[in-house]
Design an enzyme around this catalytic site. Structure first.
Site, PDB file in Angstrom:
ATOM      1  N   GLU A 132      31.684  27.558  75.123  1.00  7.39           N
ATOM      2  CA  GLU A 132      31.703  28.233  76.420  1.00  7.39           C
ATOM      3  C   GLU A 132      32.925  29.143  76.494  1.00  7.39           C
ATOM      4  O   GLU A 132      34.044  28.703  76.186  1.00  7.39           O
ATOM      5  CB  GLU A 132      31.762  27.181  77.526  1.00  7.39           C
ATOM      6  CG  GLU A 132      31.062  27.647  78.779  1.00  7.39           C
ATOM      7  CD  GLU A 132      31.205  26.627  79.892  1.00  7.39           C
ATOM      8  OE1 GLU A 132      31.455  27.033  81.024  1.00  7.39           O
ATOM      9  OE2 GLU A 132      31.104  25.417  79.584  1.00  7.39           O
TER      10      GLU A 132
ATOM     11  N   ASP B  14      37.087  39.269  71.616  1.00  8.05           N
ATOM     12  CA  ASP B  14      36.587  39.242  72.990  1.00  8.05           C
ATOM     13  C   ASP B  14      36.986  40.574  73.587  1.00  8.05           C
ATOM     14  O   ASP B  14      38.129  41.024  73.450  1.00  8.05           O
ATOM     15  CB  ASP B  14      37.152  38.084  73.815  1.00  8.05           C
ATOM     16  CG  ASP B  14      36.277  37.854  75.045  1.00  8.05           C
ATOM     17  OD1 ASP B  14      35.094  37.489  74.876  1.00  8.05           O
ATOM     18  OD2 ASP B  14      36.755  38.082  76.172  1.00  8.05           O
ATOM     19  N   SER B  15      36.024  41.204  74.221  1.00 10.82           N
ATOM     20  CA  SER B  15      36.265  42.580  74.640  1.00 10.82           C
ATOM     21  C   SER B  15      35.523  42.867  75.921  1.00 10.82           C
ATOM     22  O   SER B  15      34.693  42.079  76.365  1.00 10.82           O
ATOM     23  CB  SER B  15      35.808  43.521  73.529  1.00 10.82           C
ATOM     24  OG  SER B  15      34.512  43.179  73.092  1.00 10.82           O
TER      25      SER B  15
ATOM     26  N   LYS C 233      34.461  56.674  66.492  1.00  8.64           N
ATOM     27  CA  LYS C 233      34.712  55.603  67.463  1.00  8.64           C
ATOM     28  C   LYS C 233      35.680  54.577  66.870  1.00  8.64           C
ATOM     29  O   LYS C 233      36.640  54.174  67.531  1.00  8.64           O
ATOM     30  CB  LYS C 233      33.398  54.932  67.898  1.00  8.64           C
ATOM     31  CG  LYS C 233      33.640  53.876  68.971  1.00  8.64           C
ATOM     32  CD  LYS C 233      32.401  53.131  69.421  1.00  8.64           C
ATOM     33  CE  LYS C 233      32.806  51.915  70.245  1.00  8.64           C
ATOM     34  NZ  LYS C 233      31.698  51.005  70.533  1.00  8.64           N
TER      35      LYS C 233
ATOM     36  N   ARG D  79      38.464  48.180  69.649  1.00 10.35           N
ATOM     37  CA  ARG D  79      38.153  47.241  68.565  1.00 10.35           C
ATOM     38  C   ARG D  79      38.781  47.703  67.253  1.00 10.35           C
ATOM     39  O   ARG D  79      39.303  46.892  66.491  1.00 10.35           O
ATOM     40  CB  ARG D  79      36.628  47.092  68.433  1.00 10.35           C
ATOM     41  CG  ARG D  79      36.196  46.051  67.394  1.00 10.35           C
ATOM     42  CD  ARG D  79      34.743  45.647  67.558  1.00 10.35           C
ATOM     43  NE  ARG D  79      34.529  45.094  68.882  1.00 10.35           N
ATOM     44  CZ  ARG D  79      33.967  45.770  69.883  1.00 10.35           C
ATOM     45  NH1 ARG D  79      33.507  46.985  69.703  1.00 10.35           N
ATOM     46  NH2 ARG D  79      33.842  45.219  71.071  1.00 10.35           N
TER      47      ARG D  79
ATOM     48  N   ASN E 278      26.915  39.065  68.800  1.00 13.50           N
ATOM     49  CA  ASN E 278      26.513  40.409  69.188  1.00 13.50           C
ATOM     50  C   ASN E 278      26.435  41.250  67.905  1.00 13.50           C
ATOM     51  O   ASN E 278      27.451  41.549  67.285  1.00 13.50           O
ATOM     52  CB  ASN E 278      27.564  40.961  70.169  1.00 13.50           C
ATOM     53  CG  ASN E 278      27.258  42.374  70.612  1.00 13.50           C
ATOM     54  OD1 ASN E 278      26.728  43.180  69.862  1.00 13.50           O
ATOM     55  ND2 ASN E 278      27.640  42.679  71.847  1.00 13.50           N
TER      56      ASN E 278
ATOM     57  N   PHE F 191      26.987  50.997  71.582  1.00 13.30           N
ATOM     58  CA  PHE F 191      26.243  49.954  72.287  1.00 13.30           C
ATOM     59  C   PHE F 191      26.899  49.740  73.642  1.00 13.30           C
ATOM     60  O   PHE F 191      27.868  50.427  73.993  1.00 13.30           O
ATOM     61  CB  PHE F 191      26.221  48.651  71.464  1.00 13.30           C
ATOM     62  CG  PHE F 191      27.580  47.985  71.329  1.00 13.30           C
ATOM     63  CD1 PHE F 191      28.509  48.434  70.415  1.00 13.30           C
ATOM     64  CD2 PHE F 191      27.924  46.894  72.141  1.00 13.30           C
ATOM     65  CE1 PHE F 191      29.761  47.828  70.299  1.00 13.30           C
ATOM     66  CE2 PHE F 191      29.165  46.277  72.029  1.00 13.30           C
ATOM     67  CZ  PHE F 191      30.086  46.757  71.106  1.00 13.30           C
ATOM     68  N   GLY F 192      26.397  48.769  74.384  1.00 19.77           N
ATOM     69  CA  GLY F 192      27.028  48.355  75.642  1.00 19.77           C
ATOM     70  C   GLY F 192      27.300  49.508  76.598  1.00 19.77           C
ATOM     71  O   GLY F 192      26.409  50.303  76.921  1.00 19.77           O
TER      72      GLY F 192
ATOM     73  N   THR G 102      30.772  36.352  65.883  1.00 20.57           N
ATOM     74  CA  THR G 102      30.155  36.998  67.037  1.00 20.57           C
ATOM     75  C   THR G 102      28.647  36.830  66.959  1.00 20.57           C
ATOM     76  O   THR G 102      28.086  36.753  65.867  1.00 20.57           O
ATOM     77  CB  THR G 102      30.504  38.498  67.127  1.00 20.57           C
ATOM     78  OG1 THR G 102      29.835  39.069  68.260  1.00 20.57           O
ATOM     79  CG2 THR G 102      30.102  39.268  65.887  1.00 20.57           C
TER      80      THR G 102
HETATM   81  P1  ITT Z   1      30.221  37.462  71.299  1.00 14.58           P
HETATM   82  O1  ITT Z   1      30.928  36.737  72.411  1.00 14.58           O
HETATM   83  O2  ITT Z   1      29.218  36.621  70.581  1.00 14.58           O
HETATM   84  O3  ITT Z   1      31.169  38.137  70.346  1.00 14.58           O
HETATM   85  P2  ITT Z   1      29.429  39.247  73.441  1.00 14.58           P
HETATM   86  O4  ITT Z   1      28.620  40.512  73.514  1.00 14.58           O
HETATM   87  O5  ITT Z   1      29.106  38.156  74.417  1.00 14.58           O
HETATM   88  O6  ITT Z   1      29.353  38.667  71.929  1.00 14.58           O
HETATM   89  P3  ITT Z   1      32.012  39.596  74.674  1.00 14.58           P
HETATM   90  O7  ITT Z   1      31.935  38.344  75.465  1.00 14.58           O
HETATM   91  O8  ITT Z   1      33.302  39.939  74.009  1.00 14.58           O
HETATM   92  O9  ITT Z   1      30.944  39.628  73.499  1.00 14.58           O
HETATM   93  O10 ITT Z   1      31.560  40.796  75.608  1.00 14.58           O
HETATM   94  C1  ITT Z   1      31.815  42.086  75.264  1.00 14.58           C
HETATM   95  C2  ITT Z   1      30.959  43.009  76.103  1.00 14.58           C
HETATM   96  O11 ITT Z   1      31.782  44.126  76.512  1.00 14.58           O
HETATM   97  C3  ITT Z   1      29.836  43.597  75.273  1.00 14.58           C
HETATM   98  O12 ITT Z   1      28.656  42.820  75.361  1.00 14.58           O
HETATM   99  C4  ITT Z   1      29.672  44.985  75.899  1.00 14.58           C
HETATM  100  O13 ITT Z   1      28.890  44.893  77.074  1.00 14.58           O
HETATM  101  C5  ITT Z   1      31.106  45.330  76.301  1.00 14.58           C
HETATM  102  N1  ITT Z   1      31.776  46.048  75.195  1.00 14.58           N
HETATM  103  C6  ITT Z   1      32.724  45.547  74.344  1.00 14.58           C
HETATM  104  N2  ITT Z   1      33.068  46.437  73.424  1.00 14.58           N
HETATM  105  C7  ITT Z   1      32.328  47.535  73.656  1.00 14.58           C
HETATM  106  C8  ITT Z   1      32.201  48.765  73.014  1.00 14.58           C
HETATM  107  O14 ITT Z   1      32.891  49.046  71.915  1.00 14.58           O
HETATM  108  N3  ITT Z   1      31.349  49.658  73.522  1.00 14.58           N
HETATM  109  C9  ITT Z   1      30.619  49.369  74.606  1.00 14.58           C
HETATM  110  N4  ITT Z   1      30.650  48.215  75.265  1.00 14.58           N
HETATM  111  C10 ITT Z   1      31.494  47.292  74.802  1.00 14.58           C
END
Ligand code: ITT
Length: 193
Positions: free
Chosen positions: A41, A70-71, A173, A179, A10, A150-151, A8
């Site tokens: 991609e 992927d989430s 969490k 996750r 992130n 986060f997010g 990842t």
């Molecule tokens: P990688 O692909 O490099 O792993 P990314 O952030 O692009 O990093 P994703 O494509 O899987 O990863 O997108 C996941 C997004 O969904 C993430 O950036 C958050 O915005 C949201 N997300 C996923 N899990 C979350 C969580 O536990 N809490 C809050 N937001 C979450």
């Protein structure tokens, strides 16, 4: 000891994944240990497809076993958006949360249902070994609350706990999260390898 690469970019996600995978008989590394990494991609259109793309690309690049997640946030009133586009829905976390709240401005409480979904994929070079999935149900809050996580955590409210996931400790969490569930199942697969 075998190496397991967490695939990842992130850092918040990476920290959660490393925390949930602790205690295994693997030397855990990240993609930062293998620069330069050409990012694949993520164009599969599904969480599972994208997780597999990321895990396979990382395994092929590093020559080791790799795990990717992927989430995203799936909002029923938005027909599943932001979904697989969660990380690209707006410029940054704050803007993304603002956008979801604005889109749901006139949506009543009982129609604000949503879930976090995570698919973890494990791959070795050239081959997917397995995928696991986890979900957690909640509703979209009226305003952001909490500083942890986060997010979309500040707007993801779980009625049963009376809190958003950004108001939970990391351990709380992990225990209930999408996750946490996907990765604990992935951990079982890895332990059998
Ligand atoms: P990688 O692909 O490099 O792993 P990314 O952030 O692009 O990093 P994703 O494509 O899987 O990863 O997108 C996941 C997004 O969904 C993430 O950036 C958050 O915005 C949201 N997300 C996923 N899990 C979350 C969580 O536990 N809490 C809050 N937001 C979450």
């Amino acid at each position: 000891m075998k190496t397991l690469v967490i695939a990842t970019n992130n850092e918040d996600k990476g920290r959660e994944i490393a925390r949930i995978l602790t205690g295994m008989d693997y030397e855990v590394r990240t993609l930062r240990d293998y620069p330069p990494y050409p990012e694949p991609e993520e164009n599969a259109g599904s969480f599972a497809g994208n997780a597999q793309i990321k895990a396979l690309a990382a395994a092929n690049h590093t020559g080791s076993l790799a795990i990717a997640d992927d989430s995203g946030l799936v909002v029923d009133a938005l027909d599943g958006a932001p979904g697989v586009h969660s990380s690209r829905f707006a410029a940054n976390d704050e803007e993304r949360n603002k956008k979801v709240l604005e889109l749901l401005l006139n949506v009543p409480d009982d129609k604000r249902t949503a879930r976090f979904v995570a698919v973890a994929a494990i791959a070795e070079p050239g081959k997917i070994i397995g995928t696991t999935e986890g979900k957690v149900e909640g509703i979209i809050a009226r305003e952001p609350r909490g500083d942890n996580g986060f997010g979309y955590d500040p707007i993801f409210y779980i009625p049963e706990f009376g809190r958003t996931t950004a108001e939970m400790s990391a351990e709380e969490k992990d225990h209930i999260s999408h996750r946490g569930k996907a990765l604990r199942a992935a951990k079982e697969l890895l332990e059998k390898l």
